[in-house]
Scaffold this motif. Structure first.
Motif, PDB file in Angstrom:
ATOM      1  N   SER A  17       0.815  -1.220   0.000  1.00 62.10           N
ATOM      2  CA  SER A  17       0.000   0.000   0.000  1.00 62.10           C
ATOM      3  C   SER A  17       0.845   1.266   0.000  1.00 62.10           C
ATOM      4  O   SER A  17       0.351   2.358  -0.288  1.00 62.10           O
ATOM      5  N   ARG A  79      -4.501 -13.920  -2.131  1.00 64.96           N
ATOM      6  CA  ARG A  79      -4.835 -12.890  -1.146  1.00 64.96           C
ATOM      7  C   ARG A  79      -4.154 -11.563  -1.497  1.00 64.96           C
ATOM      8  O   ARG A  79      -4.741 -10.486  -1.351  1.00 64.96           O
ATOM      9  N   VAL A  82      -6.164  -9.942  -4.299  1.00 62.48           N
ATOM     10  CA  VAL A  82      -7.411  -9.347  -3.794  1.00 62.48           C
ATOM     11  C   VAL A  82      -7.119  -8.030  -3.082  1.00 62.48           C
ATOM     12  O   VAL A  82      -7.819  -7.023  -3.294  1.00 62.48           O
ATOM     13  N   ASN A  83      -6.077  -8.009  -2.265  1.00 65.24           N
ATOM     14  CA  ASN A  83      -5.726  -6.800  -1.509  1.00 65.24           C
ATOM     15  C   ASN A  83      -5.283  -5.656  -2.412  1.00 65.24           C
ATOM     16  O   ASN A  83      -5.480  -4.491  -2.083  1.00 65.24           O
ATOM     17  N   LEU A  85      -6.538  -4.977  -5.263  1.00 60.87           N
ATOM     18  CA  LEU A  85      -7.725  -4.416  -5.917  1.00 60.87           C
ATOM     19  C   LEU A  85      -8.699  -3.781  -4.929  1.00 60.87           C
ATOM     20  O   LEU A  85      -9.571  -3.013  -5.319  1.00 60.87           O
ATOM     21  N   SER A  86      -8.546  -4.135  -3.645  1.00 58.31           N
ATOM     22  CA  SER A  86      -9.506  -3.682  -2.642  1.00 58.31           C
ATOM     23  C   SER A  86      -8.900  -2.653  -1.696  1.00 58.31           C
ATOM     24  O   SER A  86      -7.700  -2.661  -1.432  1.00 58.31           O
ATOM     25  N   SER A  87      -9.766  -1.796  -1.188  1.00 59.36           N
ATOM     26  CA  SER A  87      -9.313  -0.822  -0.184  1.00 59.36           C
ATOM     27  C   SER A  87      -9.339  -1.446   1.208  1.00 59.36           C
ATOM     28  O   SER A  87      -8.709  -0.948   2.143  1.00 59.36           O
ATOM     29  N   ASP A  88     -10.071  -2.550   1.344  1.00 60.31           N
ATOM     30  CA  ASP A  88     -10.146  -3.268   2.617  1.00 60.31           C
ATOM     31  C   ASP A  88      -9.157  -4.434   2.599  1.00 60.31           C
ATOM     32  O   ASP A  88      -9.370  -5.439   1.914  1.00 60.31           O
ATOM     33  N   THR A  89      -8.065  -4.300   3.327  1.00 53.59           N
ATOM     34  CA  THR A  89      -7.035  -5.347   3.349  1.00 53.59           C
ATOM     35  C   THR A  89      -7.004  -6.078   4.686  1.00 53.59           C
ATOM     36  O   THR A  89      -5.982  -6.627   5.080  1.00 53.59           O
TER      37      THR A  89
END
Length: 312
Positions: A17, A79, A82-83, A85-89
């Motif tokens: 991030s 995983r 997914v992280n 692409l997502s703001s929720d990790t």
């Protein structure tokens, strides 16, 4: 912190991030690596299983290794994707424990399996006349089963021990998965004895198989040097070269990460090293261990002929 409060913790995996501008590039890169790793190792599994010529002890262990590499990569990379692409990790307490367990399970099993493969090469070169009798199907199954059982016990012990400790304060894991050291940094209080026990256990799991490999190869090299013809020496060494390459890549980074105190731990350096042995090594395995092998190339050619030219 009580056990109930600890089990209710939700961890946040920091991952990559700190480089939001690189997320798309990282996603494409890791997706390609994951696809190549799974496909490459699946091809090895299928080819070595279908061709009777490759039904030998060495390729029996190669099939186990390929299966391990698929599992090893699948624990972390999906995983990570997914992280990215997502703001929720975030990851639950149970999810983090499960990820650590399976990562350690596949990793510890591979340590033991590489030692079994070294023993197989030792017998093939140092005792060729007795090789077929000693490395029979039963012995191969026992060595493989022992590796898987050892891996399971190590993973279960480590994971249970770490996640029974109290967590407090920050819940941010500065890594791309639930690795031992970054998780241990979130434990409350002084973790000196916890670290020491983990280092000793890791040293036993990593160093014991590694020492067995060193002993095997010292005897192998001694036998190879006694071969009079240069062609014979080359042929004998070529059967070990791929295994030595895998051992060097896997053990080199694993020993540096696990067998040292937290005081020498560098988050950025270890994140890169973890990428190397958990992502790069599995994708290289089919290339360095099998695709460069003449027997595997022949089996791939025969399989391709059957698929595209069934009447030939």
């Amino acid at each position: 912190t009580t056990g109930n409060k600890t089990s209710a913790i939700v961890f946040v995996i920091l991952g990559f991030s700190h480089r939001p501008d690189m997320k798309v590039i990282f996603f494409i890169l890791f997706l390609c690596i994951y696809i190549i790793t799974v496909l490459g190792n699946l091809i090895i599994l299928v080819v070595t299983n279908m061709d009777p010529v490759l039904h030998t002890p060495m390729y029996f262990f190669v099939r186990n290794l390929s299966f391990l590499e698929i599992g090893y990569t699948s624990v972390t990379l999906p995983r990570v994707l997914v992280n990215l692409l997502s703001s929720d990790t975030s990851i639950s307490f149970a999810g983090c424990a499960a990820q650590m367990y399976f990562f350690l399970f596949f990793g510890a099993t591979e340590c033991c399996l590489l030692a079994a493969m070294a023993y197989d090469r030792y017998l093939a070169i140092c005792s060729p006349l007795h090789y077929v009798d000693i490395m029979n199907k039963k012995v191969c199954m026992q060595l493989a089963a022992s590796s898987w059982i050892c891996g399971n016990l190590v993973a279960l012990g480590h994971t249970t021990f770490i996640f029974s400790l109290p967590f407090c304060g920050s819940n941010v894991i500065n890594h791309f998965f639930c690795e031992i050291q970054p998780v241990l940094m979130l434990v409350c209080g002084d973790t000196y004895w916890n670290e020491l026990q983990i280092i000793l256990a890791a040293a036993f799991v990593i160093l014991m198989p590694f020492l067995l490999i060193l002993v095997s190869y010292s005897l192998i090299i001694s036998s190879i040097l006694k071969i009079r013809s240069a062609k014979g020496r080359y042929k004998a060494f070529s059967t070990c070269f791929s295994h030595l390459t895998v051992v060097t890549l896997f053990y080199g980074t694993a020993m540096f990460i696990y067998i040292r105190p937290k005081s020498s731990y560098s988050l950025d350096v270890d994140k890169v090293l973890s990428l190397f042995y958990s992502v790069v090594t599995p994708v290289l395995n089919p290339v360095i261990y099998s695709f460069r092998n003449r027997e595997v190339k022949g089996a791939l050619f025969k399989m391709r002929m059957k698929l595209f030219h069934p009447n030939c």
